[in-house]
Design an enzyme around this catalytic site. Sequence first.
Site, PDB file in Angstrom:
ATOM      1  N   TRP A 181      46.778  53.740  39.585  1.00 37.51           N
ATOM      2  CA  TRP A 181      46.367  53.053  40.805  1.00 37.51           C
ATOM      3  C   TRP A 181      47.273  51.848  41.002  1.00 37.51           C
ATOM      4  O   TRP A 181      47.455  51.051  40.089  1.00 37.51           O
ATOM      5  CB  TRP A 181      44.907  52.574  40.744  1.00 37.51           C
ATOM      6  CG  TRP A 181      44.593  51.727  41.943  1.00 37.51           C
ATOM      7  CD1 TRP A 181      44.440  52.143  43.227  1.00 37.51           C
ATOM      8  CD2 TRP A 181      44.475  50.292  41.972  1.00 37.51           C
ATOM      9  NE1 TRP A 181      44.234  51.056  44.059  1.00 37.51           N
ATOM     10  CE2 TRP A 181      44.249  49.923  43.318  1.00 37.51           C
ATOM     11  CE3 TRP A 181      44.550  49.285  41.005  1.00 37.51           C
ATOM     12  CZ2 TRP A 181      44.093  48.591  43.716  1.00 37.51           C
ATOM     13  CZ3 TRP A 181      44.390  47.958  41.393  1.00 37.51           C
ATOM     14  CH2 TRP A 181      44.154  47.619  42.736  1.00 37.51           C
ATOM     15  N   GLU A 222      45.091  57.512  42.252  1.00 37.40           N
ATOM     16  CA  GLU A 222      43.900  56.994  42.932  1.00 37.40           C
ATOM     17  C   GLU A 222      44.245  56.316  44.247  1.00 37.40           C
ATOM     18  O   GLU A 222      45.021  55.367  44.287  1.00 37.40           O
ATOM     19  CB  GLU A 222      43.203  55.988  41.997  1.00 37.40           C
ATOM     20  CG  GLU A 222      41.951  55.363  42.579  1.00 37.40           C
ATOM     21  CD  GLU A 222      41.319  54.346  41.632  1.00 37.40           C
ATOM     22  OE1 GLU A 222      41.929  54.033  40.579  1.00 37.40           O
ATOM     23  OE2 GLU A 222      40.225  53.852  41.946  1.00 37.40           O
ATOM     24  N   LYS A 224      43.209  54.333  47.969  1.00 36.49           N
ATOM     25  CA  LYS A 224      42.303  53.264  48.394  1.00 36.49           C
ATOM     26  C   LYS A 224      42.493  53.009  49.876  1.00 36.49           C
ATOM     27  O   LYS A 224      43.582  53.221  50.421  1.00 36.49           O
ATOM     28  CB  LYS A 224      42.611  51.999  47.586  1.00 36.49           C
ATOM     29  CG  LYS A 224      41.551  50.913  47.693  1.00 36.49           C
ATOM     30  CD  LYS A 224      41.778  49.823  46.658  1.00 36.49           C
ATOM     31  CE  LYS A 224      40.681  48.780  46.756  1.00 36.49           C
ATOM     32  NZ  LYS A 224      40.797  47.746  45.715  1.00 36.49           N
ATOM     33  N   ASP A 255      37.685  57.354  44.137  1.00 35.47           N
ATOM     34  CA  ASP A 255      36.855  56.200  43.776  1.00 35.47           C
ATOM     35  C   ASP A 255      35.799  56.025  44.865  1.00 35.47           C
ATOM     36  O   ASP A 255      36.127  55.939  46.053  1.00 35.47           O
ATOM     37  CB  ASP A 255      37.732  54.946  43.644  1.00 35.47           C
ATOM     38  CG  ASP A 255      36.958  53.725  43.160  1.00 35.47           C
ATOM     39  OD1 ASP A 255      35.886  53.431  43.742  1.00 35.47           O
ATOM     40  OD2 ASP A 255      37.408  53.066  42.209  1.00 35.47           O
ATOM     41  N   HIS A 258      36.316  53.392  47.650  1.00 35.05           N
ATOM     42  CA  HIS A 258      37.625  53.278  48.292  1.00 35.05           C
ATOM     43  C   HIS A 258      37.744  53.951  49.649  1.00 35.05           C
ATOM     44  O   HIS A 258      38.837  54.295  50.086  1.00 35.05           O
ATOM     45  CB  HIS A 258      38.704  53.851  47.362  1.00 35.05           C
ATOM     46  CG  HIS A 258      39.023  52.950  46.210  1.00 35.05           C
ATOM     47  ND1 HIS A 258      40.122  53.098  45.411  1.00 35.05           N
ATOM     48  CD2 HIS A 258      38.377  51.861  45.731  1.00 35.05           C
ATOM     49  CE1 HIS A 258      40.139  52.159  44.485  1.00 35.05           C
ATOM     50  NE2 HIS A 258      39.090  51.403  44.653  1.00 35.05           N
ATOM     51  N   HIS A 282      36.189  57.985  40.035  1.00 34.84           N
ATOM     52  CA  HIS A 282      35.854  56.635  39.644  1.00 34.84           C
ATOM     53  C   HIS A 282      34.497  56.360  40.270  1.00 34.84           C
ATOM     54  O   HIS A 282      34.411  56.108  41.474  1.00 34.84           O
ATOM     55  CB  HIS A 282      36.889  55.627  40.141  1.00 34.84           C
ATOM     56  CG  HIS A 282      37.958  55.361  39.137  1.00 34.84           C
ATOM     57  ND1 HIS A 282      38.868  54.354  39.264  1.00 34.84           N
ATOM     58  CD2 HIS A 282      38.223  55.960  37.944  1.00 34.84           C
ATOM     59  CE1 HIS A 282      39.673  54.358  38.207  1.00 34.84           C
ATOM     60  NE2 HIS A 282      39.304  55.330  37.399  1.00 34.84           N
ATOM     61  N   ASP A 290      33.445  44.618  48.728  1.00 32.61           N
ATOM     62  CA  ASP A 290      33.684  44.881  47.304  1.00 32.61           C
ATOM     63  C   ASP A 290      33.545  46.358  46.989  1.00 32.61           C
ATOM     64  O   ASP A 290      32.539  46.981  47.320  1.00 32.61           O
ATOM     65  CB  ASP A 290      32.709  44.072  46.449  1.00 32.61           C
ATOM     66  CG  ASP A 290      32.946  44.332  44.968  1.00 32.61           C
ATOM     67  OD1 ASP A 290      34.117  44.465  44.575  1.00 32.61           O
ATOM     68  OD2 ASP A 290      31.967  44.433  44.212  1.00 32.61           O
ATOM     69  N   ASP A 292      33.535  47.569  43.913  1.00 36.75           N
ATOM     70  CA  ASP A 292      33.268  47.754  42.486  1.00 36.75           C
ATOM     71  C   ASP A 292      31.959  47.153  41.993  1.00 36.75           C
ATOM     72  O   ASP A 292      31.917  46.574  40.908  1.00 36.75           O
ATOM     73  CB  ASP A 292      34.426  47.159  41.673  1.00 36.75           C
ATOM     74  CG  ASP A 292      35.758  47.777  42.050  1.00 36.75           C
ATOM     75  OD1 ASP A 292      36.004  48.917  41.674  1.00 36.75           O
ATOM     76  OD2 ASP A 292      36.529  47.112  42.758  1.00 36.75           O
ATOM     77  N   ASP A 322      33.874  52.820  37.098  1.00 31.02           N
ATOM     78  CA  ASP A 322      34.761  51.731  37.504  1.00 31.02           C
ATOM     79  C   ASP A 322      33.989  50.680  38.292  1.00 31.02           C
ATOM     80  O   ASP A 322      33.809  50.815  39.496  1.00 31.02           O
ATOM     81  CB  ASP A 322      35.926  52.292  38.345  1.00 31.02           C
ATOM     82  CG  ASP A 322      36.941  51.220  38.707  1.00 31.02           C
ATOM     83  OD1 ASP A 322      36.912  50.128  38.098  1.00 31.02           O
ATOM     84  OD2 ASP A 322      37.763  51.458  39.614  1.00 31.02           O
TER      85      ASP A 322
HETATM   86  C1  RNT Z   1      40.912  49.221  42.163  1.00 30.47           C
HETATM   87  C2  RNT Z   1      40.781  50.564  41.543  1.00 30.47           C
HETATM   88  C3  RNT Z   1      41.167  50.631  40.101  1.00 30.47           C
HETATM   89  C4  RNT Z   1      40.702  49.449  39.278  1.00 30.47           C
HETATM   90  C5  RNT Z   1      40.891  49.628  37.804  1.00 30.47           C
HETATM   91  C6  RNT Z   1      40.728  48.352  37.058  1.00 30.47           C
HETATM   92  O1  RNT Z   1      40.397  49.156  43.418  1.00 30.47           O
HETATM   93  O2  RNT Z   1      39.496  51.043  41.725  1.00 30.47           O
HETATM   94  O3  RNT Z   1      40.712  51.829  39.576  1.00 30.47           O
HETATM   95  O4  RNT Z   1      39.363  49.150  39.520  1.00 30.47           O
HETATM   96  O5  RNT Z   1      42.093  50.226  37.555  1.00 30.47           O
HETATM   97 ZN    ZN Z   2      38.939  52.828  40.719  1.00 27.66          ZN
END
Ligand code: RNT
Ligand code: ZN
Length: 413
Positions: A181, A222, A224, A255, A258, A282, A290, A292, A322
């Site tokens: 990523w 990955e 986003k 993810d 994302h 993820h 946010d 995460d 994640d």
């Molecule tokens: C960031 C991505 C990535 C990170 C990690 C720490 O938006 O989700 O995967 O969270 O690599």
């Molecule tokens: Zn991620």
Amino acid sequence: MSLFNEAEKVYRALGVDVDAAFRRVSAIPVSIHCWQGDDVRGFENAGSLDGGIAVTGNYPGSARNPEELRNDIDKVMSLVPGTKRLNVHAIYAEFDKTGKVERNELTIENFANWLEWSKANNIALDFNPTFFGHPKASDGFTLSNADDAVRKYWIEHGIACRKIAAEFGKAQGSACITNFWTPDGFKDTPFDREAPRARLKESLDEIFAVDVDEKFNRDAVESKLFGIGAESCTVGSHEFYMGYCMKNNKLVCLDAGHFHPTEVISDKISSVLLFSDELLLHVSRGVRWDSDHVVTLNDELYAIAQEIIRHNYDQRVHIGLDYFDASINRIGAWAIGARAMQKALLAAALEPAELLRQAEEKGDNTSRLALMEDFKSLPFGAVWEAYCEYCKVPGFGWIDQVKEYEKNVLNKR
Ligand code: RNT
Ligand code: ZN
């Protein structure tokens, strides 16, 4: 008669074998991320967290060194049922054996302690190059940087990481999943969206051109939608990586945080897997800006687990977690998310699938919806408690153990 025995009878009457569900779910590996324990800092002290991700909060007790982080991980592992893997990022390199080296010079020696931990605990490792939190990433561009020297540095980092991952894979007898990523993106509207994407493509090509045995290492990429400070254009978008993966036989990493707020990854899994053998998840929770937040047992988590279980993707979907939160006890945060993932998988494995299938095949959509609603109030809680016991981890009240650890360990840091 115990609550669990009663519950088991209820499920059996609906055609669900609870024992089989325990066996199945406890065998599905979930890769727990190491970075929840120290707010994605790592051990390099290269720079502060950037790349459009942020950890908020200042709850006391964050791990300050590798030993503390591994102790915390041990605690987390003891609270989470099922088969666990550990997902390590390149910033968690240690330099006791090599002296300080740059990210493009990292080798397995820098991860020898992780490998030792992995062997001692019989927990396989996954890996991630780290394309953020570094002076060479400070302009927001790594693998797509217009400066060839900077780009070369990050390409070398990617290659170094794949070699380390292959060593993990060799040692643990299961392929290490290496996830790429990069935060590369524009705060404001770029004139040229193509050139950086062409550079990212070229960089990935160079990284993956180095022969690393697929038996030991599998590469994922990955996408986003946007990050903080990269709101207008992310180089590694979903379309970019979907295209890249389909052409180059790499794993798509989806993810959960994302995508657009109403767009869900659960709906993407079956599409990707019609064209690709495997994919990486993820599992995260997006909340407004946010991407995460700590994973909780919400509709989307249920849906992700249902996709995996209903279509027998147990081996084809690699589940990684994640999320990062520094505003609550970090061990608690870790375990809450990982336990939620397990709960969702178990709930999906307890679904009276045959009844739903029949209703759908008959075109009886009323019954299908009614059944789905009624399944929500089956006695799942009692089965979950028994599953925790089956996996020899604490059930309800597990948070007391975290509080104990906080008192005895975290508060002394
Ligand atoms: C960031 C991505 C990535 C990170 C990690 C720490 O938006 O989700 O995967 O969270 O690599
Ligand atoms: Zn991620």
